[in-house]
Write an enzyme that holds these catalytic residues in place. Sequence first.
Site, PDB file in Angstrom:
ATOM      1  N   HIS A   1      -0.242  11.975  -5.554  1.00 34.98           N
ATOM      2  CA  HIS A   1      -0.754  12.061  -4.183  1.00 34.98           C
ATOM      3  C   HIS A   1       0.397  11.908  -3.187  1.00 34.98           C
ATOM      4  O   HIS A   1       0.561  12.719  -2.269  1.00 34.98           O
ATOM      5  CB  HIS A   1      -1.812  10.976  -3.936  1.00 34.98           C
ATOM      6  N   GLU A   2       1.228  10.893  -3.418  1.00 28.69           N
ATOM      7  CA  GLU A   2       2.342  10.651  -2.475  1.00 28.69           C
ATOM      8  C   GLU A   2       3.372  11.766  -2.569  1.00 28.69           C
ATOM      9  O   GLU A   2       3.915  12.217  -1.562  1.00 28.69           O
ATOM     10  CB  GLU A   2       3.000   9.300  -2.769  1.00 28.69           C
TER      11      GLU A   2
ATOM     12  N   HIS B   1      -6.584   0.993   5.847  1.00 26.46           N
ATOM     13  CA  HIS B   1      -6.494   1.974   6.923  1.00 26.46           C
ATOM     14  C   HIS B   1      -7.005   1.466   8.264  1.00 26.46           C
ATOM     15  O   HIS B   1      -6.698   2.067   9.298  1.00 26.46           O
ATOM     16  CB  HIS B   1      -7.249   3.239   6.526  1.00 26.46           C
TER      17      HIS B   1
ATOM     18  N   HIS C   1       0.856  -1.190   0.000  1.00 25.08           N
ATOM     19  CA  HIS C   1       0.000   0.000   0.000  1.00 25.08           C
ATOM     20  C   HIS C   1       0.892   1.239   0.000  1.00 25.08           C
ATOM     21  O   HIS C   1       1.759   1.400   0.876  1.00 25.08           O
ATOM     22  CB  HIS C   1      -0.915  -0.001   1.224  1.00 25.08           C
ATOM     23  N   ALA C   2       0.688   2.124  -0.987  1.00 29.53           N
ATOM     24  CA  ALA C   2       1.601   3.257  -1.187  1.00 29.53           C
ATOM     25  C   ALA C   2       1.605   4.195   0.020  1.00 29.53           C
ATOM     26  O   ALA C   2       0.570   4.427   0.646  1.00 29.53           O
ATOM     27  CB  ALA C   2       1.178   4.027  -2.427  1.00 29.53           C
TER      28      ALA C   2
ATOM     29  N   TYR D   1      -9.468  12.159   4.284  1.00 28.50           N
ATOM     30  CA  TYR D   1      -9.601  12.046   2.833  1.00 28.50           C
ATOM     31  C   TYR D   1     -10.916  12.672   2.361  1.00 28.50           C
ATOM     32  O   TYR D   1     -10.976  13.258   1.285  1.00 28.50           O
ATOM     33  CB  TYR D   1      -9.526  10.577   2.407  1.00 28.50           C
TER      34      TYR D   1
ATOM     35  N   HIS E   1       2.587  14.674  -0.401  1.00 25.69           N
ATOM     36  CA  HIS E   1       3.045  14.555   0.996  1.00 25.69           C
ATOM     37  C   HIS E   1       4.521  14.940   1.099  1.00 25.69           C
ATOM     38  O   HIS E   1       4.907  15.683   2.009  1.00 25.69           O
ATOM     39  CB  HIS E   1       2.872  13.110   1.484  1.00 25.69           C
TER      40      HIS E   1
ATOM     41  N   GLU F   1      -3.543  15.579   2.821  1.00 28.33           N
ATOM     42  CA  GLU F   1      -4.085  14.691   1.776  1.00 28.33           C
ATOM     43  C   GLU F   1      -4.426  15.450   0.508  1.00 28.33           C
ATOM     44  O   GLU F   1      -4.581  14.860  -0.560  1.00 28.33           O
ATOM     45  CB  GLU F   1      -5.338  13.966   2.297  1.00 28.33           C
TER      46      GLU F   1
HETATM   47  C1  LIG Z   1      -2.452   5.500  -1.292  1.00 30.55           C
HETATM   48  C2  LIG Z   1      -2.627   6.364  -0.067  1.00 30.55           C
HETATM   49  N1  LIG Z   1      -1.696   5.962   0.999  1.00 30.55           N
HETATM   50  C3  LIG Z   1      -1.735   6.726   2.235  1.00 30.55           C
HETATM   51  C4  LIG Z   1      -1.616   8.230   1.924  1.00 30.55           C
HETATM   52  O1  LIG Z   1      -0.769   8.620   1.108  1.00 30.55           O
HETATM   53  O2  LIG Z   1      -2.414   8.981   2.492  1.00 30.55           O
HETATM   54  C5  LIG Z   1      -0.618   6.233   3.170  1.00 30.55           C
HETATM   55  C6  LIG Z   1      -1.109   5.050   3.983  1.00 30.55           C
HETATM   56  C7  LIG Z   1      -1.808   5.659   5.136  1.00 30.55           C
HETATM   57  C8  LIG Z   1      -1.145   7.030   5.355  1.00 30.55           C
HETATM   58  N2  LIG Z   1      -0.281   7.221   4.205  1.00 30.55           N
HETATM   59  C9  LIG Z   1       0.776   8.050   4.100  1.00 30.55           C
HETATM   60  O3  LIG Z   1       1.520   8.047   3.134  1.00 30.55           O
HETATM   61  C10 LIG Z   1       1.082   9.025   5.224  1.00 30.55           C
HETATM   62  N3  LIG Z   1       2.408   8.773   5.750  1.00 30.55           N
HETATM   63  C11 LIG Z   1       1.027  10.451   4.658  1.00 30.55           C
HETATM   64  C12 LIG Z   1       1.184  11.471   5.781  1.00 30.55           C
HETATM   65  O4  LIG Z   1       0.232  11.576   6.578  1.00 30.55           O
HETATM   66  O5  LIG Z   1       2.225  12.131   5.848  1.00 30.55           O
HETATM   67  C13 LIG Z   1      -4.069   6.202   0.422  1.00 30.55           C
HETATM   68  O6  LIG Z   1      -4.313   5.401   1.296  1.00 30.55           O
HETATM   69  N4  LIG Z   1      -5.062   6.903  -0.153  1.00 30.55           N
HETATM   70  C14 LIG Z   1      -4.900   7.913  -1.200  1.00 30.55           C
HETATM   71  C15 LIG Z   1      -6.318   8.266  -1.622  1.00 30.55           C
HETATM   72  C16 LIG Z   1      -7.270   7.700  -0.618  1.00 30.55           C
HETATM   73  C17 LIG Z   1      -6.485   6.676   0.209  1.00 30.55           C
HETATM   74  C18 LIG Z   1      -6.896   5.251  -0.143  1.00 30.55           C
HETATM   75  O7  LIG Z   1      -6.192   4.634  -0.964  1.00 30.55           O
HETATM   76  O8  LIG Z   1      -7.922   4.788   0.405  1.00 30.55           O
HETATM   77 ZN   LIG Z   2      -2.190  10.674   1.556  1.00 29.08          ZN
END
Ligand SMILES: C[C@H](N[C@H](C(=O)O)[C@@H]1CCCN1C(=O)[C@@H](N)CC(=O)O)C(=O)N1CCC[C@H]1C(=O)O
Ligand SMILES: [Zn+2]
Length: 623
Positions: free
Chosen positions: A357-358, A487, A327-328, A497, A361, A385
């Site tokens: 998106h990444e 999540h 998971h990215a 989100y 961040h 986000e």
């Molecule tokens: C693909 C994206 N991965 C998250 C994100 O990038 O938010 C990852 C995993 C959870 C937190 N995270 C982070 O990278 C944090 N370290 C960033 C930060 O808080 O600094 C994701 O989960 N998304 C994108 C669209 C909707 C949601 C989904 O795919 O349901």
């Molecule tokens: Zn994010």
Amino acid sequence: VAFASTDCQLITDENEAWAFVNRVNDESQEVYFKSIQASWNYNTNLTDHNSQLSVEAKLVEAAFEKEVAANASRFNWTAFQNETLKRIFKKASDIGSASLPEDRLTKLKVIESELERLYSSAQLCDDDSTCNNLDPGLTRILAESRDYDKLLWAWFGWRNVSGRKMRNLYKEFVNISNEAARANGYADTGEYWRSWYDMDNLREECQKLYEQLKPLYLNLHAYVKRKLIDKYGEDKFPSTGQIPAHLLGNMWAQSWGNLYSDLLQPFKNKPSVDVTEALKEQNYTAQKMFEVSEEFFTSLGLIPMPEEFWNHSMIVKPDDGRDVVCHASAWDFLNQKDFRIKQCTDITMSDLITTHHEMGHIQYYLQYKNLPVVFRRGANPGFHEAVGDVMSLSVSTPKHLKEIGLLEEVVDDEESDINFLLSQALKKIAFLPFGYLIDQWRWSVFNGETSPEDYNKKWWDLRCKYQGVSPPVQRTEDDFDPGAKYHIPGNTPYIRYFISEVTQFQFHQALCEAANQTGPLYKCDIYNSNDAGTKLGDMLSLGSSKPWAVAMEKVTGNTTMDAGAIIEYFQPLITWLEKQNEGMDIQWDEACPTDLPVYTLPTQSPEPETTDPTGTGNVVFPN
Ligand SMILES: C[C@H](N[C@H](C(=O)O)[C@@H]1CCCN1C(=O)[C@@H](N)CC(=O)O)C(=O)N1CCC[C@H]1C(=O)O
Ligand SMILES: [Zn+2]
């Protein structure tokens, strides 16, 4: 009257307080770096050894935070004059799970580590032992297959091998997480999470935004449902009006863009806007996708990725058999030097958007990297986000895609605009109820409204009511479908989100103005605008040092979340969809269907569909 003798007077000298803050800030960078590095090592190689090292490093981090909070309490910081100094002390005193006794904290961190590993290493195998992870195998099936039974096999099978195995661990997690929240003076973990927004009406605000956007969602849902009924037949759809969850092109039905090209494009005779084919034809690599994304940011005068980013990120799934968290995610190592993305990049439009998106961040991390560590956060989590998605709103315009060679031709007429707006709505509008309901479920679990024996029932009640999506087959309390979404086992809050979906259009509107873009909002592309970049960068560099309303005002001139911008963006589509749905019932029952079939997982995955005779490996769909 005996005077309460305080054995130590609270320190009121603010200079002494700054000296304390500066010393702690330097130490904390080292402690956090070690802990985040151990977590990175575990996420990129899910072994017992790495799990243990990561838990140990988190215990060291927690002990450090506990000591800092204890020392901070010796200062009379609530009475400080300097607002920034006061804000630093307030954040340093709110230490979350670090306030637990060590044995409880250890248990919590071990459970979190196990949940993460369960999700990320889950595989669905059929009896001739071909196994699929979620990434990329099952994700591709949900995106590309148009075979009802194959989709059902993947959808049901994924929930069997992931969520179903987490129920007891999650129940225990909730209890310990709430213990920590209560130790910090919150009623439960949900209240602690909501406190990050500095609002006493976050729930009401989100509900208001949702109600404002509900008519658009209902119209989109009705249009898509009609098209899916044409494809799969009326008999596959429940009389209660929902859409079966496995037919929407995504494992959680949270984004429906994968249905666009063959099922939903309104005007077939106009160019498509899904560039997945072009990416593959042009032999795009993950590296190339990341460079295209970085170039958009630097075209605005924003900060390029540092050397360390390119040298230490993981942007493709390792092929050495390691189990990794695919998971990215984006990583700030809090040492002002190391910033990384971990992503199992697939060459698709959807992953091009995720890459932006990444990177959003990472841009935020770079912009606030010289602030005190406690301020290296988004103005609120929704802001973090939104950054990357604001870029994607420009990148995904047909004009921009043509400019970077991913679209051959752009036709500038109303039908093409509707095509484009519909493809955008399948990602942005379809997401709204999903983004809204995840934490409705979790808040109700944390505050005790939803007990473990109702976990799955509550989940589907919310899915059927808000999303208009229902389970294709019977679900029971032996299942734990929330656990099938990253999540929940990843313990990342989700309302951020939903907030991002709304605020990112406010930012887009403001940056388009700064870039002197005059046309309709949905055609705006801020590419190469230094004015837009400066306006955004000036907000990002604040981190969480100011209340989020101040950050919002810096970009948009307003101080509240407002659905006006997203509605303005989609206005032509709203009009078009209302016409398409004229005279039709676009509602569904709040309750889920009750007459669902019981399904047992066939050991042999259903027959693969006819593949493209040219062998490109893309599945062509029986007409
Ligand atoms: C693909 C994206 N991965 C998250 C994100 O990038 O938010 C990852 C995993 C959870 C937190 N995270 C982070 O990278 C944090 N370290 C960033 C930060 O808080 O600094 C994701 O989960 N998304 C994108 C669209 C909707 C949601 C989904 O795919 O349901
Ligand atoms: Zn994010």
